[in-house]
Design an enzyme around this catalytic site. Sequence first.
Site, mmCIF file in Angstrom:
data_model
loop_
_atom_site.group_PDB
_atom_site.id
_atom_site.type_symbol
_atom_site.label_atom_id
_atom_site.label_comp_id
_atom_site.label_asym_id
_atom_site.label_seq_id
_atom_site.Cartn_x
_atom_site.Cartn_y
_atom_site.Cartn_z
ATOM 1 N N SER A 1 33.116 32.112 36.050
ATOM 2 C CA SER A 1 34.139 32.136 37.096
ATOM 3 C C SER A 1 34.329 33.581 37.541
ATOM 4 O O SER A 1 34.899 34.396 36.808
ATOM 5 C CB SER A 1 35.470 31.574 36.568
ATOM 6 O OG SER A 1 35.344 30.207 36.267
ATOM 7 N N LYS B 1 36.925 26.767 42.412
ATOM 8 C CA LYS B 1 37.452 27.041 41.075
ATOM 9 C C LYS B 1 38.774 27.793 41.162
ATOM 10 O O LYS B 1 39.687 27.571 40.350
ATOM 11 C CB LYS B 1 36.437 27.847 40.256
ATOM 12 C CG LYS B 1 36.924 28.255 38.858
ATOM 13 C CD LYS B 1 37.243 27.053 37.972
ATOM 14 C CE LYS B 1 37.795 27.485 36.602
ATOM 15 N NZ LYS B 1 36.765 28.047 35.717
ATOM 16 N N LYS C 1 42.549 36.867 34.808
ATOM 17 C CA LYS C 1 41.439 37.332 35.657
ATOM 18 C C LYS C 1 41.274 36.420 36.873
ATOM 19 O O LYS C 1 41.146 36.904 38.004
ATOM 20 C CB LYS C 1 40.145 37.356 34.849
ATOM 21 C CG LYS C 1 38.871 37.535 35.680
ATOM 22 C CD LYS C 1 37.625 37.403 34.846
ATOM 23 C CE LYS C 1 37.362 35.994 34.348
ATOM 24 N NZ LYS C 1 36.874 35.084 35.416
#
Length: 297
Positions: free
Chosen positions: A101, A177, A246
Amino acid sequence: MAGEPAETLGYIGLGLMGLPMAKRLLAAGHCVTVWNRSPQKLAEAVAAGARAAPGPSGVAAASEIIFMCLTDAAAVEQVAFDSGGLAEAAGTGRIVVDFSSIHPEATQDIAARLHAANGMAWIDAPVSGGTKGAAEGTLAVMAGGVAEDIARVAPYVGVMARNFTHMGPLGAGQTTKLCNQIIAGCTMAVLAEAARLAVNAGIDAERLPVALKGGFADSIPLQLFVPRMVKAIHDPPLGHGVTMLKDLDTVLDVARKSKTPVPMTGLAAQLFRMLQASRGDDAEALEIYKLGGPISA
């Protein structure tokens, strides 16, 4: 795929998600060559039947489809372009399927540079479902790339995932995502808040999933996360707070550039930043529940 020989597979990155995903490919009878930045993590994959390579270029040389699941864009960059990286292998006819990701722009940049270097194709295919989904093969995978490449890798991704959805061109998987992480990160924060209120008000928070089952508040996260929060079950971790942070920080960057207001995501990001500051980089994401109680909770 019926009647066609199986392609050789590679897997780079044998962490919390990568190792169980690679083991599912091995259990399905596929030939899998593996590499990991921490050599000690190779042992379990090799014991399950994998072949170890000395580096990413070795994985690519032995594999027609290279899967990888890495921590962040810096790790993906290193695997692709450092000495012994993917760029040093012959790339024509090979496809990288990146389950990491990372920022959509980073995906597009790395993919373009690798293709220019050796002709290797790229699919960005971040996953959702946590370590449980990785072990059980029930992950949701959202992909960006060329349709023909997606179709080629689909039978192998299907060993590791329940859903594999082509969302558009390169970067589309990463953007999808981010939408997932908005929902997941904010949901964790809201469930932690509800569970903490129950505890502080004298209600048995462990019964919340039972009491709310079938109602509008019911969800897979409610049923899975709240018992782990209240019982302080963090091993094995479902994911780390710094990883969620993150991703939420990436959401904030993409939202800024696209002029999209994301106030809920901003708050959730600050809560996960508090979790990192108070409990360190190894804190599981569900330890966000502990922010509302005594430090020993």
